[in-house]
Design a protein around this motif. Structure first.
Motif, short mmCIF file in Angstrom:
data_model
loop_
_atom_site.label_atom_id
_atom_site.label_comp_id
_atom_site.label_asym_id
_atom_site.label_seq_id
_atom_site.Cartn_x
_atom_site.Cartn_y
_atom_site.Cartn_z
N ILE A 1 -32.48 -18.51 -79.47
CA ILE A 1 -33.31 -19.69 -79.52
C ILE A 1 -33.10 -20.04 -81.25
CG2 ILE A 1 -35.82 -19.92 -80.31
CD1 ILE A 1 -36.69 -17.46 -78.30
N ALA A 2 -32.73 -19.56 -82.02
CA ALA A 2 -32.32 -20.11 -83.30
C ALA A 2 -31.08 -21.13 -83.12
CB ALA A 2 -32.13 -19.10 -84.35
N GLU A 3 -29.98 -20.65 -82.14
CA GLU A 3 -29.13 -21.66 -82.16
C GLU A 3 -29.61 -22.95 -81.59
OE1 GLU A 3 -26.31 -19.36 -79.85
OE2 GLU A 3 -25.37 -18.28 -81.84
N PHE A 4 -30.38 -22.77 -80.45
CA PHE A 4 -30.91 -23.92 -79.71
C PHE A 4 -31.64 -24.66 -80.63
CE2 PHE A 4 -34.74 -25.24 -77.08
CZ PHE A 4 -34.03 -26.35 -76.43
N ILE B 1 -41.38 -24.04 -76.99
CA ILE B 1 -41.87 -25.30 -76.84
C ILE B 1 -40.60 -26.06 -77.68
CG2 ILE B 1 -43.77 -27.14 -77.46
CD1 ILE B 1 -45.53 -24.74 -77.29
N ALA B 2 -40.17 -26.98 -76.99
CA ALA B 2 -38.91 -28.04 -77.54
C ALA B 2 -39.70 -29.28 -77.79
CB ALA B 2 -37.73 -28.02 -76.72
N ARG B 3 -40.07 -29.69 -78.96
CA ARG B 3 -40.53 -30.61 -79.21
C ARG B 3 -39.33 -31.90 -79.59
NH1 ARG B 3 -45.90 -30.02 -82.60
NH2 ARG B 3 -46.70 -29.73 -80.61
N CYS B 4 -39.15 -32.74 -78.62
CA CYS B 4 -37.88 -33.41 -78.82
C CYS B 4 -38.24 -34.64 -79.33
CB CYS B 4 -37.47 -33.97 -77.28
SG CYS B 4 -37.11 -32.47 -76.25
N ALA B 5 -36.80 -35.19 -80.12
CA ALA B 5 -37.12 -36.44 -80.80
C ALA B 5 -36.48 -37.59 -80.15
CB ALA B 5 -36.41 -36.09 -82.19
N MET C 1 -31.54 -33.98 -73.53
CA MET C 1 -30.45 -33.27 -72.62
C MET C 1 -30.12 -31.84 -72.95
SD MET C 1 -28.24 -36.99 -72.99
CE MET C 1 -26.64 -36.47 -72.23
N ALA C 2 -30.19 -31.61 -74.17
CA ALA C 2 -29.91 -30.20 -74.62
C ALA C 2 -30.84 -29.38 -74.23
CB ALA C 2 -29.98 -30.15 -76.33
N ALA C 3 -32.18 -29.72 -74.29
CA ALA C 3 -33.41 -28.80 -73.66
C ALA C 3 -33.25 -28.45 -72.27
CB ALA C 3 -34.58 -29.47 -74.03
N VAL C 4 -32.95 -29.63 -71.44
CA VAL C 4 -32.62 -29.13 -69.91
C VAL C 4 -31.56 -28.46 -69.76
CG1 VAL C 4 -31.84 -30.28 -67.85
CG2 VAL C 4 -33.44 -31.45 -69.29
N ASN C 5 -30.40 -28.59 -70.53
CA ASN C 5 -29.26 -27.61 -70.25
C ASN C 5 -29.79 -26.02 -70.60
OD1 ASN C 5 -27.49 -29.67 -69.40
ND2 ASN C 5 -26.95 -30.15 -71.49
N GLY D 1 -41.94 -19.89 -69.91
CA GLY D 1 -40.91 -20.59 -69.80
C GLY D 1 -40.66 -21.67 -70.95
N LEU D 2 -39.90 -22.85 -70.70
CA LEU D 2 -39.60 -23.74 -71.48
C LEU D 2 -40.52 -25.04 -71.36
CD1 LEU D 2 -37.68 -25.11 -73.90
CD2 LEU D 2 -36.09 -25.74 -71.91
N VAL D 3 -41.10 -25.60 -72.47
CA VAL D 3 -41.77 -26.70 -72.28
C VAL D 3 -40.81 -27.91 -73.13
CG1 VAL D 3 -43.75 -28.24 -73.23
CG2 VAL D 3 -44.19 -25.76 -71.99
N ILE D 4 -40.56 -28.93 -72.26
CA ILE D 4 -39.88 -29.99 -73.07
C ILE D 4 -41.04 -31.00 -73.24
CG2 ILE D 4 -38.29 -31.90 -72.68
CD1 ILE D 4 -36.79 -29.81 -70.78
N ASP D 5 -41.34 -30.98 -74.50
CA ASP D 5 -42.56 -31.91 -74.94
C ASP D 5 -41.97 -33.10 -75.55
OD1 ASP D 5 -44.42 -32.60 -76.61
OD2 ASP D 5 -45.16 -31.06 -77.51
#
Length: 457
Positions: free
Chosen positions: A6-9, A43-47, A53-57, A84-88
């Motif tokens: 998770i930290a690497e992500f 929860i990946a709060r995308c910028a 793309m990184a979150a989907v992968n 799971g993963l939330v792409i926010d």
């Protein structure tokens, strides 16, 4: 997964990664519908699109269920997923108006109100919904109908282009000139085909309208509904009216003597010449209202009229239908079940005719080109203890009127318990093509936390 992964992500993103136990996790996972409580793993709060793309992968490679969150207004809670993963996308909010070409480019985290504010300065608008806190992405991808739909079509009818991250992590632009099959699917097919990171819309003139609510006593509701049914068939396209059965809210600015009274409301929106004359003709044809607040109003103000009535965190359970006809026996059933509603609950009939009918059923994923209204029955209350009663009321009401309606519904007015048959009915003859395109763009059904279209094999 261990915390190292998770930290690497997190280090690979410009945005923020929030995990279980992190500061702000509980706030970040909250949903608009207080009836639904989910606990995502991450929860990946995308910028930006690179983050997406990184979150989907990341989610795909670790076989995590993935939910996509845009403006966060989703009724059935598809903006989150347990474990799971939330792409926010909520911080991806850019809005750029091009007044010369009458277009607006919109980030996926925007609300419709944020776009309205930007376009209003140029006397323009995109045909969105009726609540300004609604997210652009979710509203658009499932169709998008509102005050300007009869005049300018659905939100999807005005979607020119979209940037999309696909299930394999690749980036694609969809337009009528490039990847047109993907654009066809996005125009009503929901979040099934990828993560949209940018929308380009056509805008239309809308500045000052003549509009607002006209509220009638429930004793006059049958007469008003019959009038509305007959008027709708011949209404000019720049004159939009939706009908509601609900209660007068118990608070300012509503007069105290009418608080919590059951009512029938017509919310009018005339975006053309002679608006006052057109609404005066309604006033002359109908019983004397309890409250009449229709008048000259900026489009942005009309869009925000009801925001305060529906803050985030209320209990919601809703059922929808597409409606072609409204016979007297159906009106009787509506009035019987609406009389049993809790004070915050409602039934609304939204017109989806006019310009919507000028496009063919096969022109976009949205198939309902021959209906008259989109109906929603919404059980709403702030008290979590009311959740079972709200669900029962909405379900009983829907079962009583559904025999007079069509088989499908607006996907945004469906909960997560509708089943495949209802989803297929909502897309009608377009469903096989949608399933085939799902098989092309998302064959493993990675994007399934939605009103899911299963990929054709």
């Amino acid at each position: 997964m261990d915390r190292t992964q998770i930290a690497e992500f997190a280090q690979s993103l410009r945005g923020q990664v929030i995990g279980v136990g992190d500061v702000g996790y509980d706030d970040a996972r909250k949903l608009y519908n207080g009836m639904i409580d989910k606990r995502p793993m991450i929860i990946a709060r995308c910028a930006d699109a690179g983050d997406v793309m990184a979150a989907v992968n990341f989610g795909r490679d670790r076989r995590l269920p993935i939910a996509i969150r845009g403006g966060g207004h989703n009724g059935p809670g598809f903006g989150s997923v347990d474990d799971g993963l939330v792409i926010d996308l909520s911080t991806m909010k850019g809005v750029r108006v091009d007044p010369r070409n009458r277009t607006v480019r919109v980030g996926p985290g925007c609300t419709t109100g944020e776009v309205d504010h930007a376009t209003h300065a140029f006397g323009q608008a995109v045909p969105f919904g009726i609540i300004s806190t609604t997210g652009v992405a979710g509203l658009t991808l499932s169709g998008g109908h509102g005050y300007l739909s009869r005049q300018y079509g659905l939100a999807v009818d005005n979607l020119i282009e979209a940037d999309v991250v696909l299930a394999d992590g690749s980036f694609m632009t969809a337009s009528e000139a490039e990847n047109a099959d993907l654009l066809w699917a996005l125009r009503g097919g929901g979040g099934n085909f990828g993560v949209v990171t940018s929308f380009l819309f056509r805008t239309h003139p809308a500045k000052m309208l003549y509009g607002g609510p006209i509220i009638f006593d429930v004793g006059d509701a049958a007469e008003v509904m019959r009038w509305y049914r007959d008027f709708q068939a011949k209404a000019p396209e720049d004159f939009y009216i939706f009908l509601g059965l609900q209660s007068v809210p118990g608070g300012a600015p509503f007069p105290p003597e009418h608080w919590n009274k059951q009512m029938c409301v017509l919310v009018v929106a005339h975006n053309g010449e002679g608006g006052e004359v057109a609404v005066n003709a309604i006033r002359a044809a109908l019983p004397k209202p309890l409250i009449d607040w229709a008048g000259p109003i900026p489009y942005t103000a009309l869009q925000t009229l009801f925001d305060a009535l529906y803050p985030a965190g209320l209990q919601w359970y809703w059922k929808g239908d597409f409606v072609r006809e409204l016979p007297d026996v159906a009106i009787d059933a509506h009035l019987l079940h609406a009389s049993k509603a809790s004070p915050g609950s409602c039934m609304h009939l939204y017109p989806v005719d006019g310009a919507v009918h000028r496009r063919g059923k096969a022109d976009s994923a949205w198939n309902a080109r021959d209906v008259t209204w989109s109906m929603v029955i919404a059980g709403i209350d702030p008290d979590p203890g009311m959740a079972p009663a709200l669900k029962k009321w909405a379900t009983d009401y829907w079962q009583a009127v559904h025999p007079f309606d069509l088989g499908g519904a607006y996907p945004n007015f469906m909960m997560d318990d509708e089943g495949d048959e209802r989803i297929q009915a909502s897309y009608g003859d377009n469903y096989p093509r949608l399933a085939a395109l799902k098989g092309k763009f998302d064959p493993a059904n990675l994007f399934r936390v939605n009103q899911n279209i299963r990929p054709a094999i």
